[in-house]
Design a protein around this motif. Structure first.
Motif, PDB file in Angstrom:
ATOM      1  N   ALA A  19      47.372 -22.561   8.694  1.00  0.00           N
ATOM      2  CA  ALA A  19      46.627 -21.304   8.621  1.00  0.00           C
ATOM      3  C   ALA A  19      46.658 -20.560   9.957  1.00  0.00           C
ATOM      4  CB  ALA A  19      45.185 -21.585   8.212  1.00  0.00           C
ATOM      5  N   CYS A  20      46.657 -21.294  11.068  1.00  0.00           N
ATOM      6  CA  CYS A  20      46.583 -20.681  12.403  1.00  0.00           C
ATOM      7  C   CYS A  20      47.806 -21.060  13.239  1.00  0.00           C
ATOM      8  CB  CYS A  20      45.339 -21.146  13.153  1.00  0.00           C
ATOM      9  SG  CYS A  20      43.857 -21.138  12.152  1.00  0.00           S
ATOM     10  N   PRO A  21      48.289 -20.119  14.082  1.00  0.00           N
ATOM     11  CA  PRO A  21      49.429 -20.442  14.953  1.00  0.00           C
ATOM     12  C   PRO A  21      49.120 -21.574  15.931  1.00  0.00           C
ATOM     13  CG  PRO A  21      48.471 -18.305  15.543  1.00  0.00           C
ATOM     14  CD  PRO A  21      47.840 -18.739  14.261  1.00  0.00           C
ATOM     15  N   GLU A  22      47.817 -21.684  16.344  1.00  0.00           N
ATOM     16  CA  GLU A  22      47.422 -22.750  17.274  1.00  0.00           C
ATOM     17  C   GLU A  22      47.616 -24.128  16.633  1.00  0.00           C
ATOM     18  OE1 GLU A  22      45.322 -20.260  16.395  1.00  0.00           O
ATOM     19  OE2 GLU A  22      45.471 -19.008  18.194  1.00  0.00           O
ATOM     20  N   HIS A  23      47.274 -24.231  15.336  1.00  0.00           N
ATOM     21  CA  HIS A  23      47.440 -25.506  14.631  1.00  0.00           C
ATOM     22  C   HIS A  23      48.920 -25.878  14.510  1.00  0.00           C
ATOM     23  CE1 HIS A  23      43.309 -24.800  12.481  1.00  0.00           C
ATOM     24  NE2 HIS A  23      43.195 -25.040  13.783  1.00  0.00           N
ATOM     25  N   LEU A  24      49.766 -24.857  14.315  1.00  0.00           N
ATOM     26  CA  LEU A  24      51.221 -25.100  14.254  1.00  0.00           C
ATOM     27  C   LEU A  24      51.723 -25.622  15.597  1.00  0.00           C
ATOM     28  CD1 LEU A  24      54.076 -24.932  13.042  1.00  0.00           C
ATOM     29  CD2 LEU A  24      54.094 -22.496  13.621  1.00  0.00           C
ATOM     30  N   LYS A  25      51.266 -24.994  16.691  1.00  0.00           N
ATOM     31  CA  LYS A  25      51.699 -25.415  18.036  1.00  0.00           C
ATOM     32  C   LYS A  25      51.326 -26.871  18.306  1.00  0.00           C
ATOM     33  CE  LYS A  25      51.768 -20.990  20.489  1.00  0.00           C
ATOM     34  NZ  LYS A  25      51.065 -20.119  21.466  1.00  0.00           N
ATOM     35  N   VAL A  26      50.085 -27.233  17.930  1.00  0.00           N
ATOM     36  CA  VAL A  26      49.632 -28.615  18.114  1.00  0.00           C
ATOM     37  C   VAL A  26      50.497 -29.557  17.284  1.00  0.00           C
ATOM     38  CG1 VAL A  26      47.727 -30.221  17.704  1.00  0.00           C
ATOM     39  CG2 VAL A  26      47.257 -27.985  18.693  1.00  0.00           C
ATOM     40  N   HIS A  27      50.778 -29.166  16.042  1.00  0.00           N
ATOM     41  CA  HIS A  27      51.597 -29.989  15.141  1.00  0.00           C
ATOM     42  C   HIS A  27      53.005 -30.207  15.698  1.00  0.00           C
ATOM     43  CE1 HIS A  27      53.940 -31.242  11.633  1.00  0.00           C
ATOM     44  NE2 HIS A  27      54.726 -30.210  11.882  1.00  0.00           N
ATOM     45  N   GLN A  28      53.605 -29.154  16.241  1.00  0.00           N
ATOM     46  CA  GLN A  28      54.993 -29.247  16.716  1.00  0.00           C
ATOM     47  C   GLN A  28      55.171 -30.271  17.829  1.00  0.00           C
ATOM     48  OE1 GLN A  28      55.657 -25.017  17.338  1.00  0.00           O
ATOM     49  NE2 GLN A  28      56.998 -24.906  15.563  1.00  0.00           N
TER      50      GLN A  28
ATOM     51  N   LYS B  38      38.633 -14.904  11.706  1.00  0.00           N
ATOM     52  CA  LYS B  38      39.978 -14.742  11.140  1.00  0.00           C
ATOM     53  C   LYS B  38      40.515 -16.079  10.625  1.00  0.00           C
ATOM     54  CE  LYS B  38      44.356 -12.441  12.267  1.00  0.00           C
ATOM     55  NZ  LYS B  38      45.169 -11.825  13.355  1.00  0.00           N
ATOM     56  N   GLN B  39      40.315 -17.134  11.412  1.00  0.00           N
ATOM     57  CA  GLN B  39      40.736 -18.481  10.997  1.00  0.00           C
ATOM     58  C   GLN B  39      39.926 -18.946   9.783  1.00  0.00           C
ATOM     59  OE1 GLN B  39      40.422 -21.132  14.352  1.00  0.00           O
ATOM     60  NE2 GLN B  39      41.969 -20.055  15.541  1.00  0.00           N
ATOM     61  N   HIS B  40      38.621 -18.661   9.796  1.00  0.00           N
ATOM     62  CA  HIS B  40      37.745 -19.077   8.700  1.00  0.00           C
ATOM     63  C   HIS B  40      38.167 -18.457   7.372  1.00  0.00           C
ATOM     64  CE1 HIS B  40      34.112 -19.673   6.294  1.00  0.00           C
ATOM     65  NE2 HIS B  40      34.120 -18.369   6.074  1.00  0.00           N
ATOM     66  N   LEU B  41      38.584 -17.206   7.385  1.00  0.00           N
ATOM     67  CA  LEU B  41      38.960 -16.500   6.153  1.00  0.00           C
ATOM     68  C   LEU B  41      40.088 -17.191   5.393  1.00  0.00           C
ATOM     69  CD1 LEU B  41      38.654 -12.793   7.337  1.00  0.00           C
ATOM     70  CD2 LEU B  41      37.299 -13.878   5.551  1.00  0.00           C
ATOM     71  N   THR B  42      40.921 -17.948   6.112  1.00  0.00           N
ATOM     72  CA  THR B  42      42.024 -18.658   5.449  1.00  0.00           C
ATOM     73  C   THR B  42      41.508 -19.766   4.532  1.00  0.00           C
ATOM     74  OG1 THR B  42      42.330 -20.179   7.324  1.00  0.00           O
ATOM     75  CG2 THR B  42      43.658 -18.164   7.320  1.00  0.00           C
TER      76      THR B  42
ATOM     77  N   GLU C  24      45.679 -19.063   2.563  1.00  0.00           N
ATOM     78  CA  GLU C  24      46.931 -18.593   3.176  1.00  0.00           C
ATOM     79  C   GLU C  24      47.330 -19.501   4.336  1.00  0.00           C
ATOM     80  OE1 GLU C  24      48.653 -14.485   5.265  1.00  0.00           O
ATOM     81  OE2 GLU C  24      46.554 -14.636   4.644  1.00  0.00           O
ATOM     82  N   ARG C  25      48.616 -19.868   4.378  1.00  0.00           N
ATOM     83  CA  ARG C  25      49.160 -20.688   5.475  1.00  0.00           C
ATOM     84  C   ARG C  25      50.491 -20.076   5.910  1.00  0.00           C
ATOM     85  NH1 ARG C  25      47.613 -26.319   5.997  1.00  0.00           N
ATOM     86  NH2 ARG C  25      45.601 -26.639   5.019  1.00  0.00           N
ATOM     87  N   PRO C  26      50.425 -18.980   6.666  1.00  0.00           N
ATOM     88  CA  PRO C  26      51.652 -18.238   6.976  1.00  0.00           C
ATOM     89  C   PRO C  26      52.524 -18.820   8.087  1.00  0.00           C
ATOM     90  CG  PRO C  26      49.760 -17.145   7.948  1.00  0.00           C
ATOM     91  CD  PRO C  26      49.228 -18.332   7.211  1.00  0.00           C
ATOM     92  N   HIS C  27      52.006 -19.844   8.795  1.00  0.00           N
ATOM     93  CA  HIS C  27      52.728 -20.373   9.956  1.00  0.00           C
ATOM     94  C   HIS C  27      53.390 -21.709   9.599  1.00  0.00           C
ATOM     95  CE1 HIS C  27      50.689 -17.247  12.203  1.00  0.00           C
ATOM     96  NE2 HIS C  27      49.573 -17.632  11.602  1.00  0.00           N
TER      97      HIS C  27
END
Length: 352
Positions: A256-265, A234-238, A243-246
């Motif tokens: 692209a992934c909610p996990e990457h957003l969490k790390v960024h925050q 699912k992550q790879h398909l981005t 697509e970067r919905p988060h």
């Protein structure tokens, strides 16, 4: 005679287990129940009546039993002890499920794939893998979920309720399970073992064991790449959809992934929970700490299949052999093997 009537009443209740009869229906949602008391308890969901309140935290419940179970969070009471390993539990149901790990008993079988489960409830949760059904909808954002528990956990994002606190660092969590997993950061506990390697979470152990089988059952229909896990596919398909919905609500950066957003925050909050005991440097994620620790240990766990060299990080090196350059400069179209090279190129050539 009174004792006989009582026993007959219990027998009548028990028989519905075999007959599967559910004669009591909710007039608001149509859900059916085997016993009248189950229907009455269910109807409180619609009426919003929660008569039982915890004086410790103010949380309210529909039944005295639910309140009693909840209060064990505050008291730490674990009255149910495993006869095999001395572990203790809050609920009898949790003990029963745990004991099956010792006996190996899995009485519930999926008629679609043959997978076996300890509990009927877990089998029902598993069935949505086949049906793809998501009947539970969040009334605030419309997000849909396969399981009611997943919906309840999600709704805490909107309410901000985080009942469970770590006494070591005072971080709060939405579920007791999340707190328990977090506490292993402080204790260093890794209860899940596979040969010589140990893991703090059962899911990490399962993921690790998949590596040994060599099986990669998920295939990208865009580029044909085979992938070990559905979540990684699912992550790879981005990569293909771009697509970067988060989005970060503080700086607008998208991921692209909610996990990457969490790390960024964590860049904004400056929370760095993971500390290296060798040099006391702190990190935002456990994986970054683990990567850093290899500086001290000298560990190079990844071996290149092309030239037999060993690395702390392998993926970027392998691109030398494959010629893959997945990072594209949007300004001039130049391609790079890693994100840091792209970043350096953009900074030196396009940000002047």
């Amino acid at each position: 005679e009174q004792s006989l009537l009582k026993n007959l009443s219990y027998l009548k209740k028990h028989l519905v287990v075999h007959t599967q009869e559910k004669p009591h229906s909710c007039n608001l949602c149509g859900k059916s129940f085997s016993l009248l008391q189950y229907l009455k308890r269910h109807q409180k969901i619609h009426t919003g009546v929660r008569d039982y309140m915890c004086f410790e935290c103010g949380k309210t419940f529909t039944t005295a039993k639910c309140l009693k179970l909840h209060q064990r969070i505050h008291t730490g009471e674990k009255p149910y002890k495993c006869s095999h390993c001395d572990k203790r539990f809050n609920h009898s149901g949790t003990l029963k499920t745990h004991e099956m790990t010792h006996t190996g008993e899995k009485p519930f079988t999926c008629d679609q794939c043959g997978k076996r489960f300890c509990r009927d409830r877990v089998l029902k949760q598993h069935m949505v893998v086949h049906t793809k059904e998501k009947p539970h909808s969040c009334h605030l954002c419309g997000n849909r979920f396969s399981h009611r528990q997943s919906l309840k956990r999600h709704q805490k994002i909107h309410t901000g309720v985080r009942d469970y606190m770590c006494f070591e660092c005072e971080k709060t969590f939405t579920t007791a399970g999340s707190l328990k997993q977090h506490e292993r950061i402080h204790t260093g506990e890794k209860p899940y073992k596979f040969t010589l390697k140990s893991f703090s979470h059962s899911s990490d152990l399962k993921l690790h064991m998949d590596i040994h089988t060599g099986e990669k059952p998920y295939t990208c229909d865009q580029c044909g790449k085979t992938i070990l896990w559905a979540s990684v596919l699912k992550q790879h398909l981005t990569v293909h959809t771009k697509e970067r919905p988060h989005s970060c609500h503080l700086c607008g950066k998208s991921f692209a992934c909610p996990e990457h957003l969490k790390v960024h925050q964590k860049v904004h909050t400056a929370v760095r929970e993971y500390m290296c005991f060798e040099c006391e440097k702190t990190f935002t994620t456990a994986s970054r700490l683990k990567q850093h620790e290899r500086i001290h240990t000298g560990e190079k766990p990844y071996k290149c299949s092309h030239c037999d060299k060993r690395f702390k990080h392998l993926k970027t090196h392998e691109r030398i052999h494959t010629g893959e350059k997945p990072y594209h400069c949007t300004a001039c179209g130049k391609c790079f093997t890693d994100s840091s090279s792209l970043h350096r190129h953009t900074k030196n050539n396009h940000n002047k």
